[in-house]
Design a protein around this motif. Structure first.
Motif, PDB file in Angstrom:
ATOM      1  N   LEU A 166      16.618  -0.092  47.399  1.00 33.77           N
ATOM      2  CA  LEU A 166      16.765  -1.422  47.967  1.00 33.77           C
ATOM      3  C   LEU A 166      16.644  -1.271  49.757  1.00 33.77           C
ATOM      4  CD1 LEU A 166      19.712  -2.199  45.920  1.00 33.77           C
ATOM      5  CD2 LEU A 166      17.533  -3.152  45.938  1.00 33.77           C
ATOM      6  N   PRO A 167      16.502  -0.249  50.205  1.00 34.97           N
ATOM      7  CA  PRO A 167      15.758   1.094  50.008  1.00 34.97           C
ATOM      8  C   PRO A 167      16.699   1.946  49.256  1.00 34.97           C
ATOM      9  CG  PRO A 167      15.693   1.099  52.231  1.00 34.97           C
ATOM     10  CD  PRO A 167      16.380  -0.340  51.871  1.00 34.97           C
ATOM     11  N   GLU A 168      17.811   1.871  49.461  1.00 40.08           N
ATOM     12  CA  GLU A 168      18.700   2.963  48.834  1.00 40.08           C
ATOM     13  C   GLU A 168      18.703   2.770  47.362  1.00 40.08           C
ATOM     14  OE1 GLU A 168      21.079  -0.777  49.670  1.00 40.08           O
ATOM     15  OE2 GLU A 168      19.617   0.611  50.860  1.00 40.08           O
ATOM     16  N   VAL A 169      18.802   3.788  46.762  1.00 40.33           N
ATOM     17  CA  VAL A 169      18.773   3.909  45.215  1.00 40.33           C
ATOM     18  C   VAL A 169      19.742   3.430  44.512  1.00 40.33           C
ATOM     19  CG1 VAL A 169      18.506   5.333  43.243  1.00 40.33           C
ATOM     20  CG2 VAL A 169      17.390   6.286  45.437  1.00 40.33           C
ATOM     21  N   SER A 170      19.842   2.503  43.853  1.00 41.44           N
ATOM     22  CA  SER A 170      20.924   1.948  43.098  1.00 41.44           C
ATOM     23  C   SER A 170      20.432   1.456  41.603  1.00 41.44           C
ATOM     24  CB  SER A 170      21.138   0.360  43.603  1.00 41.44           C
ATOM     25  OG  SER A 170      22.076  -0.397  42.948  1.00 41.44           O
ATOM     26  N   THR A 171      21.516   1.884  40.698  1.00 38.21           N
ATOM     27  CA  THR A 171      21.384   1.469  39.275  1.00 38.21           C
ATOM     28  C   THR A 171      21.693  -0.105  38.694  1.00 38.21           C
ATOM     29  OG1 THR A 171      23.556   2.180  38.711  1.00 38.21           O
ATOM     30  CG2 THR A 171      21.477   3.888  38.646  1.00 38.21           C
ATOM     31  N   GLN A 172      21.673  -1.085  39.897  1.00 35.97           N
ATOM     32  CA  GLN A 172      22.148  -2.306  39.589  1.00 35.97           C
ATOM     33  C   GLN A 172      21.223  -3.144  40.429  1.00 35.97           C
ATOM     34  OE1 GLN A 172      24.511  -2.850  36.983  1.00 35.97           O
ATOM     35  NE2 GLN A 172      24.119  -5.096  37.441  1.00 35.97           N
ATOM     36  N   PHE A 173      20.854  -4.290  39.842  1.00 37.66           N
ATOM     37  CA  PHE A 173      20.279  -5.284  40.979  1.00 37.66           C
ATOM     38  C   PHE A 173      20.265  -6.531  39.968  1.00 37.66           C
ATOM     39  CE2 PHE A 173      16.573  -7.795  42.090  1.00 37.66           C
ATOM     40  CZ  PHE A 173      16.873  -7.788  43.595  1.00 37.66           C
ATOM     41  N   PRO A 174      20.488  -7.609  40.475  1.00 39.67           N
ATOM     42  CA  PRO A 174      21.123  -7.780  42.149  1.00 39.67           C
ATOM     43  C   PRO A 174      22.541  -7.124  42.448  1.00 39.67           C
ATOM     44  CG  PRO A 174      21.224  -9.786  40.854  1.00 39.67           C
ATOM     45  CD  PRO A 174      20.695  -9.095  40.218  1.00 39.67           C
ATOM     46  N   SER A 175      22.641  -6.713  43.490  1.00 33.98           N
ATOM     47  CA  SER A 175      24.115  -6.135  43.754  1.00 33.98           C
ATOM     48  C   SER A 175      24.919  -7.098  44.274  1.00 33.98           C
ATOM     49  CB  SER A 175      23.771  -5.046  44.926  1.00 33.98           C
ATOM     50  OG  SER A 175      23.206  -5.594  45.937  1.00 33.98           O
ATOM     51  N   SER A 176      26.120  -6.818  44.372  1.00 40.16           N
ATOM     52  CA  SER A 176      27.068  -7.703  44.937  1.00 40.16           C
ATOM     53  C   SER A 176      26.807  -8.255  46.376  1.00 40.16           C
ATOM     54  CB  SER A 176      28.460  -7.099  45.068  1.00 40.16           C
ATOM     55  OG  SER A 176      28.350  -5.958  45.925  1.00 40.16           O
ATOM     56  N   ASP A 177      26.237  -7.489  47.150  1.00 38.56           N
ATOM     57  CA  ASP A 177      25.733  -7.837  48.557  1.00 38.56           C
ATOM     58  C   ASP A 177      24.173  -8.345  48.336  1.00 38.56           C
ATOM     59  OD1 ASP A 177      25.442  -8.484  51.200  1.00 38.56           O
ATOM     60  OD2 ASP A 177      25.366  -6.335  51.871  1.00 38.56           O
ATOM     61  N   LEU A 178      24.343  -9.777  47.715  1.00 39.54           N
ATOM     62  CA  LEU A 178      22.682 -10.037  47.511  1.00 39.54           C
ATOM     63  C   LEU A 178      22.123 -10.602  48.670  1.00 39.54           C
ATOM     64  CD1 LEU A 178      20.887 -11.170  45.162  1.00 39.54           C
ATOM     65  CD2 LEU A 178      21.983 -13.341  45.103  1.00 39.54           C
ATOM     66  N   GLY A 179      22.715 -11.049  49.770  1.00 38.94           N
ATOM     67  CA  GLY A 179      21.802 -11.770  50.933  1.00 38.94           C
ATOM     68  C   GLY A 179      22.114 -10.561  51.875  1.00 38.94           C
ATOM     69  N   VAL A 180      21.174 -11.012  52.983  1.00 36.72           N
ATOM     70  CA  VAL A 180      21.241 -10.528  54.145  1.00 36.72           C
ATOM     71  C   VAL A 180      21.244 -11.073  55.394  1.00 36.72           C
ATOM     72  CG1 VAL A 180      20.193  -8.563  55.716  1.00 36.72           C
ATOM     73  CG2 VAL A 180      19.965  -8.190  53.258  1.00 36.72           C
ATOM     74  N   ASN A 181      22.326 -11.173  56.208  1.00 42.83           N
ATOM     75  CA  ASN A 181      22.353 -11.980  57.327  1.00 42.83           C
ATOM     76  C   ASN A 181      22.150 -11.515  58.547  1.00 42.83           C
ATOM     77  OD1 ASN A 181      22.914 -14.130  59.058  1.00 42.83           O
ATOM     78  ND2 ASN A 181      24.745 -15.020  57.840  1.00 42.83           N
ATOM     79  N   ASP A 182      21.323 -11.755  59.313  1.00 42.57           N
ATOM     80  CA  ASP A 182      21.159 -11.067  60.457  1.00 42.57           C
ATOM     81  C   ASP A 182      21.845 -11.857  61.825  1.00 42.57           C
ATOM     82  OD1 ASP A 182      19.261  -9.130  59.404  1.00 42.57           O
ATOM     83  OD2 ASP A 182      17.734 -10.456  59.926  1.00 42.57           O
ATOM     84  N   GLY A 183      22.172 -12.936  61.742  1.00 38.92           N
ATOM     85  CA  GLY A 183      22.937 -13.749  62.631  1.00 38.92           C
ATOM     86  C   GLY A 183      24.068 -14.577  62.173  1.00 38.92           C
ATOM     87  N   MET A 184      25.071 -15.028  63.052  1.00 37.88           N
ATOM     88  CA  MET A 184      26.102 -15.600  62.635  1.00 37.88           C
ATOM     89  C   MET A 184      25.906 -16.870  62.135  1.00 37.88           C
ATOM     90  SD  MET A 184      28.537 -13.633  62.614  1.00 37.88           S
ATOM     91  CE  MET A 184      29.908 -14.626  62.405  1.00 37.88           C
ATOM     92  N   ASP A 185      24.944 -17.417  62.814  1.00 39.78           N
ATOM     93  CA  ASP A 185      24.490 -18.970  62.442  1.00 39.78           C
ATOM     94  C   ASP A 185      23.097 -19.097  61.650  1.00 39.78           C
ATOM     95  OD1 ASP A 185      26.581 -19.618  64.109  1.00 39.78           O
ATOM     96  OD2 ASP A 185      25.262 -19.904  65.853  1.00 39.78           O
ATOM     97  N   GLU A 186      22.644 -17.958  61.083  1.00 43.89           N
ATOM     98  CA  GLU A 186      21.687 -18.011  60.268  1.00 43.89           C
ATOM     99  C   GLU A 186      21.963 -17.963  58.659  1.00 43.89           C
ATOM    100  OE1 GLU A 186      18.789 -15.187  61.335  1.00 43.89           O
ATOM    101  OE2 GLU A 186      18.443 -16.041  63.538  1.00 43.89           O
ATOM    102  N   GLU A 187      21.245 -18.684  57.927  1.00 42.24           N
ATOM    103  CA  GLU A 187      21.391 -18.485  56.488  1.00 42.24           C
ATOM    104  C   GLU A 187      20.889 -17.245  56.004  1.00 42.24           C
ATOM    105  OE1 GLU A 187      19.534 -21.540  54.537  1.00 42.24           O
ATOM    106  OE2 GLU A 187      20.573 -23.318  55.562  1.00 42.24           O
ATOM    107  N   PRO A 188      21.732 -16.587  55.118  1.00 36.27           N
ATOM    108  CA  PRO A 188      21.448 -15.251  54.662  1.00 36.27           C
ATOM    109  C   PRO A 188      19.970 -15.348  53.809  1.00 36.27           C
ATOM    110  CG  PRO A 188      23.095 -16.372  53.435  1.00 36.27           C
ATOM    111  CD  PRO A 188      22.982 -17.019  54.665  1.00 36.27           C
ATOM    112  N   GLU A 189      19.247 -14.101  54.150  1.00 34.83           N
ATOM    113  CA  GLU A 189      18.134 -14.085  53.301  1.00 34.83           C
ATOM    114  C   GLU A 189      18.258 -13.423  52.012  1.00 34.83           C
ATOM    115  OE1 GLU A 189      13.774 -11.599  53.923  1.00 34.83           O
ATOM    116  OE2 GLU A 189      15.317 -11.564  55.273  1.00 34.83           O
ATOM    117  N   VAL A 190      17.988 -14.093  51.107  1.00 29.97           N
ATOM    118  CA  VAL A 190      17.953 -13.660  49.551  1.00 29.97           C
ATOM    119  C   VAL A 190      16.952 -12.405  49.343  1.00 29.97           C
ATOM    120  CG1 VAL A 190      18.309 -14.391  47.183  1.00 29.97           C
ATOM    121  CG2 VAL A 190      18.894 -15.839  49.202  1.00 29.97           C
ATOM    122  N   ILE A 191      17.540 -11.613  48.726  1.00 29.27           N
ATOM    123  CA  ILE A 191      16.442 -10.416  48.533  1.00 29.27           C
ATOM    124  C   ILE A 191      16.101 -10.703  46.902  1.00 29.27           C
ATOM    125  CG2 ILE A 191      16.234  -8.064  47.880  1.00 29.27           C
ATOM    126  CD1 ILE A 191      18.453  -7.578  50.099  1.00 29.27           C
TER     127      ILE A 191
END
Length: 230
Positions: A166-191
């Motif tokens: 993810l790039p970290e190794v995980s045995t679960q997808f999707p994880s609990s942290d599904l989205g990545v938010n780079d800004g406070m006012d931006e919508e999270p990017e869904v992986i």
């Protein structure tokens, strides 16, 4: 008349002993060559099985699609337009992975038996009863369990484990942290897909690890298509 002389008993015994030793040596050489041939054929058969399983996985991973799970909330987005519902309308990845199973959507190979066939295909790989099984479904809907083809790719595998990078190794997808938010006012990017997936297992007492980088293919244009899966 001249006196004729034959072989003595001692000479016959010596000759028979020599022939017996040559026969035993020849049999040992033939047996060792036959055993070596059987071992080589056995390893060749096992290698062919591994190659087929690897190529099948490679083909599926190469045609994987960053597909989104259809949801009822997405249909209601046209009628309800509020900022409070934005979090509920985020798309979810169709692909799912745990230690024993991976499920995804890929481009379907054309079926020569029919003039038209679905363009997308749902595929599962499961590790159960020391077997690696590829399951192909007739419907990409995750709630459908209509299996059209169930193929056993490998038998006798142990310690099978699927992993996502993810790039970290995980045995679960999707994880609990599904989205990545780079800004406070931006919508999270869904992986929708991890960077890659891998499978580790032991086959014939040999540890094997296969890793596949995922390059998701874009969905085809469905504006002029009658395919129900697009």
């Amino acid at each position: 008349m001249k006196q004729q002389r034959g072989f003595t008993l001692l000479e016959l015994m010596v000759a028979m002993s020599i022939f017996a030793m040559l026969a035993v040596a020849g049999w040992q050489v033939f047996d060792s060559v036959n055993r070596a041939r059987e071992r080589a054929q056995y390893h060749a058969d096992q290698l062919a099985v591994l190659q087929y399983a690897y190529l099948q996985l490679q083909q599926d991973m190469g045609q994987i699609i960053a597909y989104q799970v259809p949801s009822d909330s997405a249909d209601s987005a046209n009628s309800v337009d509020t900022n409070d519902n934005q979090d509920d309308l985020l798309a979810e990845p169709f692909m799912s992975l745990n230690e024993a199973q991976i499920s995804f959507v890929r481009f379907a190979d054309p079926d020569p038996r029919y003039q038209s066939s679905p363009s997308l295909q749902r595929v599962d790989y499961v590790i159960v009863d020391e077997r690696l099984i590829r399951r192909q479904y007739t419907d990409i809907n995750s709630s459908s369990n209509d299996i059209s083809l169930d193929t056993v790719l490998l038998e006798g595998i142990t310690t099978g484990l699927w992993q996502a990078y993810l790039p970290e190794v995980s045995t679960q997808f999707p994880s609990s942290d599904l989205g990545v938010n780079d800004g406070m006012d931006e919508e999270p990017e869904v992986i929708l897909l991890p960077k890659g997936v891998g499978i580790s297992f032991t086959y014939e007492d040999t540890p094997i690890t296969w890793q596949f980088a995922l390059a998701p293919q874009p969905l085809p244009d469905s504006s002029n298509s009658d395919d129900p899966y697009l």
